[in-house]
Design a protein around this motif. Structure first.
Motif, PDB file in Angstrom:
ATOM      1  N   ARG A 142     -32.568  16.853  -8.814  1.00  0.00           N
ATOM      2  CA  ARG A 142     -31.278  17.367  -9.274  1.00  0.00           C
ATOM      3  C   ARG A 142     -30.823  16.692 -10.568  1.00  0.00           C
ATOM      4  O   ARG A 142     -30.034  17.263 -11.321  1.00  0.00           O
ATOM      5  N   ASP A 161     -38.748  24.757  -5.324  1.00  0.00           N
ATOM      6  CA  ASP A 161     -37.713  25.655  -5.859  1.00  0.00           C
ATOM      7  C   ASP A 161     -36.642  24.860  -6.595  1.00  0.00           C
ATOM      8  O   ASP A 161     -36.154  25.277  -7.659  1.00  0.00           O
ATOM      9  N   ALA A 162     -36.260  23.705  -6.045  1.00  0.00           N
ATOM     10  CA  ALA A 162     -35.248  22.864  -6.702  1.00  0.00           C
ATOM     11  C   ALA A 162     -35.762  22.327  -8.030  1.00  0.00           C
ATOM     12  O   ALA A 162     -35.012  22.252  -9.011  1.00  0.00           O
ATOM     13  N   ASP A 170     -37.850  23.783 -10.033  1.00  0.00           N
ATOM     14  CA  ASP A 170     -37.746  24.894 -10.982  1.00  0.00           C
ATOM     15  C   ASP A 170     -36.306  25.073 -11.456  1.00  0.00           C
ATOM     16  O   ASP A 170     -36.046  25.279 -12.645  1.00  0.00           O
ATOM     17  N   LYS A 171     -35.374  24.986 -10.525  1.00  0.00           N
ATOM     18  CA  LYS A 171     -33.966  25.210 -10.846  1.00  0.00           C
ATOM     19  C   LYS A 171     -33.412  24.155 -11.796  1.00  0.00           C
ATOM     20  O   LYS A 171     -32.681  24.473 -12.742  1.00  0.00           O
ATOM     21  N   TYR A 172     -33.769  22.883 -11.563  1.00  0.00           N
ATOM     22  CA  TYR A 172     -33.175  21.785 -12.333  1.00  0.00           C
ATOM     23  C   TYR A 172     -34.074  21.298 -13.474  1.00  0.00           C
ATOM     24  O   TYR A 172     -33.710  20.355 -14.185  1.00  0.00           O
ATOM     25  N   GLY A 173     -35.225  21.911 -13.654  1.00  0.00           N
ATOM     26  CA  GLY A 173     -36.101  21.525 -14.749  1.00  0.00           C
ATOM     27  C   GLY A 173     -36.758  20.178 -14.564  1.00  0.00           C
ATOM     28  O   GLY A 173     -37.100  19.501 -15.544  1.00  0.00           O
TER      29      GLY A 173
END
Length: 376
Positions: free
Chosen positions: A110, A132-133, A135-138
């Motif tokens: 995160r 998935d997280a 990917d979401k937070y880079g």
């Protein structure tokens, strides 16, 4: 600007080798953590002078705070403090063993950190959520396990995931290679801890003896590279020279070879996409033994089959498998159960705990706790 490190599990085998690599690369260490090893962490803190030192055991942390009162090192205790340590550096090396690594890894994701991942339970128990997280937070997840590092390196020439036909995870076969189920029933803890090739902690060494470690790596590969079980294969490779392979759809097979030394994948995870000069002796092909490959015996080593079954089922099945195995191995190392009992207890927990198909993090944590309660 030079990257800084947080090392979760700095007193364990991977953690200590990470510190060796950090010294070779002249990197600053921002945070160090351990479970309860006060004297070891005090020595590391005085040597490396991190901003933060954390012990999961709060009583041990209070002792450490007194010991380091003459320094500028901040000392914290408890599981939540691991999350603070995880975001202290640019790169977090997660070398803790077990589910304790999950929440700190998510905290680092995160925060958009690079995670040099040596805690396989994170991907085994919550792989879909973690990937998935990221990917979401880079955030970057760079595997440190030798097999997954090998696959990661072999995939650098791959433009699209569709080009991969299958991943081939190599496995030394552990100390009980070639034994029958009946022969292994007489093996002791000391026998299980004699790994032929690698220097590791006791839990992972026992997992290598049961082949559960390879089963967990199969699950990791499926989650990390988003592949089904039929595209992940295991090959027994006694020499531990070929660390894993990738077969492409055109028939080409790429392998990563090297001496069995964890400092190589640790270094690559830290320096990626570059490769830093290393003091390690390179592999000498002319002195290598013949390289052999065999199929694993799932009848003699049922833990591999149990892991593959959990991988196919998905959901919380893998968290149950992992938790039951952790508890069973703990009891084995305490001489409270026999080697046979590890797969038996894992299978019992898998049968007793209902699988949640699309779990939340809370579902995963509850499945973990329920599985542990089944192991006695």
């Amino acid at each position: 600007m030079e990257k800084t490190l947080s090392i979760l599990g700095s007193t364990g085998s991977i953690g200590r080798q990470t510190l060796e690599v950090a010294e070779e690369l002249d990197l600053r260490v921002e945070a160090l953590t351990a479970n309860s090893g006060v004297e070891q962490l005090e020595a590391q803190a005085r040597r490396w002078k991190p901003k933060l030192a954390v012990l999961a055991d709060e009583a041990a942390a209070a002792d450490l705070a007194v010991r380091l009162a003459d320094t500028e090192v901040k000392v914290l205790g408890g599981a939540r403090a691991l999350e603070e340590a995880a975001v202290a550096g640019d790169i977090v090396v997660t070398a803790v063993v077990g589910m304790v690594g999950l929440k700190p890894t998510i905290a680092a994701i995160r925060a958009g950190k690079r995670i040099a991942l040596a805690n396989k339970e994170t991907l085994v128990c919550a792989g879909e959520l973690v990937v998935d997280a990221a990917d979401k937070y880079g955030a970057q997840i760079i595997p440190v396990d030798s097999e997954h590092s090998a696959i990661f390196q072999c995939l650098q020439c791959c433009a699209h995931g569709q080009e991969v036909r299958k991943l081939i995870l190599t496995c030394s076969g552990g100390p009980f290679y070639g034994m029958s189920w009946e022969q292994m029933g007489m093996m002791t803890k000391e026998d299980a801890l004699r790994h032929p090739n690698w220097r590791m902690g006791p839990k992972i060494t026992v997992d290598c003896a049961t082949l559960m470690n390879k089963g967990l790596e199969v699950i990791e590969a499926m989650r990390l590279y988003r592949l089904p079980l039929e595209q992940v294969e295991v090959a027994i490779h006694r020499q531990s020279i070929v660390h894993s392979l990738v077969e492409y759809r055109d028939g080409a097979v790429l392998a990563q070879l090297g001496t069995p030394d964890m400092r190589l994948p640790i270094r690559y995870a830290i320096t990626y996409p570059n490769r830093a000069e290393s003091p390690l002796e390179p592999l000498d092909l002319f002195s290598c033994p013949p390289l052999t490959f065999e199929r694993p015996d799932r009848e003699a080593f049922p833990c591999l089959r149990l892991a593959e079954e959990a991988a196919e089922e998905g959901g919380t099945a893998c968290a149950v498998l992992n938790a039951a195995n952790e508890e069973a191995v703990r009891l084995f190392l305490l001489d409270r159960i026999g080697f046979y009992d590890i797969p038996r207890l894992v299978a019992r927990a898998r049968n007793a705990v209902k699988t949640v198909a699309q779990p939340t993090l809370q579902d995963i944590l509850e499945a973990d706790a329920e599985a542990r309660a089944q192991v006695f």
